[in-house]
Design a protein around this motif. Structure first.
Motif, PDB file in Angstrom:
ATOM      1  N   VAL A 102     140.024 -50.920 -25.699  1.00 37.30           N
ATOM      2  CA  VAL A 102     140.928 -49.808 -25.994  1.00 37.30           C
ATOM      3  C   VAL A 102     142.299 -50.058 -25.388  1.00 37.30           C
ATOM      4  N   PHE A 103     142.348 -50.498 -24.137  1.00 39.96           N
ATOM      5  CA  PHE A 103     143.636 -50.574 -23.442  1.00 39.96           C
ATOM      6  C   PHE A 103     144.316 -51.933 -23.545  1.00 39.96           C
ATOM      7  N   ASN A 104     143.545 -53.012 -23.664  1.00 35.74           N
ATOM      8  CA  ASN A 104     144.168 -54.337 -23.640  1.00 35.74           C
ATOM      9  C   ASN A 104     144.166 -55.045 -24.984  1.00 35.74           C
ATOM     10  N   GLY A 105     143.306 -54.622 -25.900  1.00 33.43           N
ATOM     11  CA  GLY A 105     143.258 -55.307 -27.183  1.00 33.43           C
ATOM     12  C   GLY A 105     142.494 -56.616 -27.094  1.00 33.43           C
ATOM     13  N   PRO A 106     142.599 -57.444 -28.126  1.00 37.86           N
ATOM     14  CA  PRO A 106     141.812 -58.683 -28.178  1.00 37.86           C
ATOM     15  C   PRO A 106     142.369 -59.764 -27.259  1.00 37.86           C
ATOM     16  N   VAL A 107     141.489 -60.581 -26.721  1.00 32.09           N
ATOM     17  CA  VAL A 107     141.884 -61.769 -25.965  1.00 32.09           C
ATOM     18  C   VAL A 107     141.552 -62.977 -26.834  1.00 32.09           C
ATOM     19  N   HIS A 108     142.516 -63.863 -26.959  1.00 31.65           N
ATOM     20  CA  HIS A 108     142.362 -64.997 -27.881  1.00 31.65           C
ATOM     21  C   HIS A 108     142.160 -66.287 -27.099  1.00 31.65           C
ATOM     22  N   GLY A 109     140.981 -66.423 -26.512  1.00 33.90           N
ATOM     23  CA  GLY A 109     140.665 -67.646 -25.795  1.00 33.90           C
ATOM     24  C   GLY A 109     140.564 -67.434 -24.298  1.00 33.90           C
ATOM     25  N   THR A 110     140.367 -68.536 -23.590  1.00 29.43           N
ATOM     26  CA  THR A 110     140.186 -68.494 -22.136  1.00 29.43           C
ATOM     27  C   THR A 110     141.325 -69.167 -21.382  1.00 29.43           C
ATOM     28  N   SER A 111     142.424 -69.428 -22.060  1.00 27.00           N
ATOM     29  CA  SER A 111     143.571 -70.027 -21.367  1.00 27.00           C
ATOM     30  C   SER A 111     144.273 -68.983 -20.516  1.00 27.00           C
ATOM     31  N   ASP A 113     130.763 -66.936 -30.027  1.00 30.35           N
ATOM     32  CA  ASP A 113     130.661 -67.447 -28.658  1.00 30.35           C
ATOM     33  C   ASP A 113     130.830 -66.359 -27.604  1.00 30.35           C
ATOM     34  N   GLY A 114     131.038 -65.102 -28.041  1.00 30.89           N
ATOM     35  CA  GLY A 114     131.176 -64.001 -27.098  1.00 30.89           C
ATOM     36  C   GLY A 114     132.542 -63.877 -26.471  1.00 30.89           C
ATOM     37  N   ILE A 115     133.517 -64.653 -26.927  1.00 34.13           N
ATOM     38  CA  ILE A 115     134.872 -64.614 -26.375  1.00 34.13           C
ATOM     39  C   ILE A 115     135.835 -64.230 -27.495  1.00 34.13           C
ATOM     40  N   GLY A 116     136.445 -63.061 -27.369  1.00 37.42           N
ATOM     41  CA  GLY A 116     137.363 -62.582 -28.391  1.00 37.42           C
ATOM     42  C   GLY A 116     136.628 -61.889 -29.524  1.00 37.42           C
ATOM     43  N   PHE A 117     137.381 -61.216 -30.359  1.00 32.70           N
ATOM     44  CA  PHE A 117     136.775 -60.498 -31.478  1.00 32.70           C
ATOM     45  C   PHE A 117     137.788 -60.369 -32.601  1.00 32.70           C
ATOM     46  N   THR A 118     137.282 -60.063 -33.773  1.00 32.98           N
ATOM     47  CA  THR A 118     138.111 -59.836 -34.950  1.00 32.98           C
ATOM     48  C   THR A 118     138.290 -58.342 -35.134  1.00 32.98           C
ATOM     49  N   SER A 119     139.518 -57.878 -35.087  1.00 33.38           N
ATOM     50  CA  SER A 119     139.791 -56.449 -35.184  1.00 33.38           C
ATOM     51  C   SER A 119     139.446 -55.919 -36.569  1.00 33.38           C
ATOM     52  N   ALA A 120     139.028 -54.651 -36.607  1.00 34.73           N
ATOM     53  CA  ALA A 120     138.715 -54.004 -37.880  1.00 34.73           C
ATOM     54  C   ALA A 120     140.000 -53.538 -38.566  1.00 34.73           C
ATOM     55  N   TRP A 121     139.847 -53.011 -39.773  1.00 36.26           N
ATOM     56  CA  TRP A 121     140.999 -52.694 -40.628  1.00 36.26           C
ATOM     57  C   TRP A 121     141.986 -51.673 -40.043  1.00 36.26           C
ATOM     58  N   PRO A 122     141.560 -50.683 -39.201  1.00 36.01           N
ATOM     59  CA  PRO A 122     142.587 -49.759 -38.693  1.00 36.01           C
ATOM     60  C   PRO A 122     143.708 -50.433 -37.926  1.00 36.01           C
TER      61      PRO A 122
END
Length: 541
Positions: A65-74, A216-225
């Motif tokens: 909710v507050f941070n949004g998606p994380v795209h990787g472990t860098s 892999d449990g890291i990151g996610f694909t956001s839904a349409w909203p």
């Protein structure tokens, strides 16, 4: 004469009027981003820490909710995720306020009518504001990219992260261009734009909560909203991941559409009037409005209600997040140490709650500055002269604004404590006890807010022309010292410049009366000096 005649001259005028504010904007955001990047580099220095962060950020609904998606472990992905909300909201609000100030507020105060008596096109006022604010967002994005690269992050990802924040600024520049045509007052235009920002945050958060985690449990694909929100678009750019530069076409398209709509609306309305009909007030004022305090309360109550709702919702979410707190730091000793530094205690849950209450207090500081600077705005706009034509004197009038602001700040910190305690109590099974305990802990932060109010009153009384930028600069300084000072290992003498440094870190530590008494005394001295200066100086100087 074309509709854009005089745009160049107006642009130079806007730059001259906002030279201090723009300077703080263009320097403050990159410095804040660099500070956050440095602190995150120390906090998540190893692959294990960053992997643990990315896994938790993916699985935690509060983090989504507050941070949004994380795209990787860098490290760059962690920095972009952790700093996104702060930088995005600041940029959106700065852009909104700037556009409204140079469009709707100019009409509200009569400046636009004065300027229109010269050779000036119908769209020149709006165009000049848009050129300056869009340009400021582009320059701020360049500064953000340079700051992130200087902090040791990859160039491509840094440019993408900076572009994501700049895109939010451009998007809400477009939103403000339309709301300035709809509302009949600057306050109404800002309120509509703030509502749009809240809706954008809600849509982005909903899309991220409904998103599907990667295999892999890291990151996610956001839904349409998320695709319906300018804040969601920035997450779809995927800074420090698989960057998708075409997403930047969305805010550019929004700007083009909004400017076209704003021009059409400008042609359809009268100068000084908004397209939304204003509700007529009663023929006779209520008894409570016949006093300075009653009038001040009437002017501040709408804004205060919005702050109450926002802080209440965030506080409740932060309280509920206590249930996930142990999982968040279980595999990250550096995160535990950072919470200890922010919260000031060895019990991690109490340190976390103390840190959250400290953040709420700094947030309420923005309300204190905003509310008190309204008094300065009424003075410069000529509204005060009509009030002083009655039996009200200037000290009584400014004192009424100060009293209303202090009462509002007290209510807000109390709401922050109550909502956080309620959320934690529902999660842990003791709603009444934790609600009352955190309400008391929140009120301990009030003396620091009184000092901030004293600083603003002092600036209004002694340095009125610089009161607006210096007041916000003081709050930004307190924010940086309070949230990043210990992480950056700044000297204690520097940390002591912030009144929030001296507040006992309740509930992580015990309450001590001496610092609270000293802070209250300092606030009283500042207010007294400010009122004395205000009484002696000429109005509008």
């Amino acid at each position: 004469m074309s509709a854009l005649t005089g745009t160049g001259s107006l642009t130079r005028l806007v730059l001259r009027r906002d030279r201090v504010t723009l300077g703080l904007w263009l320097l403050g955001l990159p410095l804040l981003a660099a500070s956050l990047a440095v602190s995150m580099a120390d906090l998540y220095s190893g692959d294990q820490e960053r992997t643990g962060y990315a896994t938790t950020a993916t699985s935690s609904l509060v983090a989504r909710v507050f941070n949004g998606p994380v795209h990787g472990t860098s490290l760059g992905a962690v920095v972009a995720t952790e700093s996104f909300l702060t930088l995005a909201v600041l940029t959106a609000l700065l852009s909104t306020f700037a556009v409204v100030r140079h469009t709707r507020q100019n009409e509200e105060t009569g400046r636009a009518e004065l300027l229109g008596s010269s050779v000036l096109g119908r769209h020149a006022l709006l165009t000049a504001a848009l050129l300056v604010v869009v340009g400021a967002n582009l320059l701020a994005a360049v500064g953000l990219a340079v700051a992130l690269v200087a902090a040791g992050l990859p160039v491509t990802g840094s440019v993408a992260a900076a572009a994501a924040i700049g895109a939010i600024g451009v998007s809400f520049t477009a939103v403000a261009a339309v709301t300035a045509q709809l509302a009949g007052t600057s306050r109404g235009a800002n309120a509509l734009a703030a509502a749009a920002l809240g809706a954008a945050f809600a849509l982005r958060a909903l899309g991220d909560v409904l998103g599907d985690a990667n295999p892999d449990g890291i990151g996610f694909t956001s839904a349409w909203p998320s695709w319906l929100s300018p804040m969601g678009w920035s997450g779809q750019l995927r800074a420090f991941g698989d960057e998708r530069w075409w997403v930047l076409l969305l805010p550019a398209g929004l700007l083009a559409v909004a400017v076209t709509v704003a021009y059409r609306l400008t042609d359809r309305r009268d100068l000084g009037a908004g397209l939304l009909a204003e509700r007529r007030g009663p023929a006779v004022a209520a008894t409570r409005m016949l006093s300075p305090v009653g009038l001040a309360w009437h002017l501040h109550r709408g804004t205060l209600l919005g702050w109450v709702v926002g802080i209440g919702l965030v506080g409740f979410a932060m309280g509920v997040a206590v249930d996930e707190f142990d999982d968040l730091i279980a595999e990250n000793a550096a995160a535990a140490e950072m919470i200890n530094q922010f919260g000031g205690g060895d019990v991690l849950v109490d340190a976390y709650l103390s840190a959250m209450l400290a953040i709420f207090a700094l947030t309420v500081g923005a309300y204190v500055v905003q509310a008190l600077l309204r008094a300065r705005t009424e003075e410069t706009d000529g509204i005060l002269e009509a009030v002083l034509a009655t039996s009200v004197n200037r000290i009584t009038w400014l004192g009424a604004h100060l009293l209303t602001t202090v009462l509002g700040a007290t209510g807000l910190v109390l709401v922050g404590g109550l909502s956080t305690g309620l959320g934690e109590g529902l999660a842990t099974g003791d709603p009444v006890g934790r609600t009352l305990a955190l309400a008391g802990a929140a009120l301990v932060r009030l003396p620091a807010l009184l000092v901030l109010a004293g600083v603003v009153v002092l600036l209004i009384g002694l340095l009125p022309r610089a009161a607006v930028p210096l007041s916000w600069a003081a709050l930004l300084l307190f924010l940086l010292l309070g949230q990043l000072g210990t992480v950056l290992d700044l000297p204690q003498q520097v940390l002591d410049l912030s009144p929030f440094t001296h507040v006992p870190a309740v509930p992580a530590t015990e309450v001590t009366a001496l610092p609270l008494v000293v802070l209250t005394t300092v606030a009283a001295v500042l207010v007294t000096a400010g009122l004395a200066g205000y009484r002696r100086r000429d109005l509008t100087t």
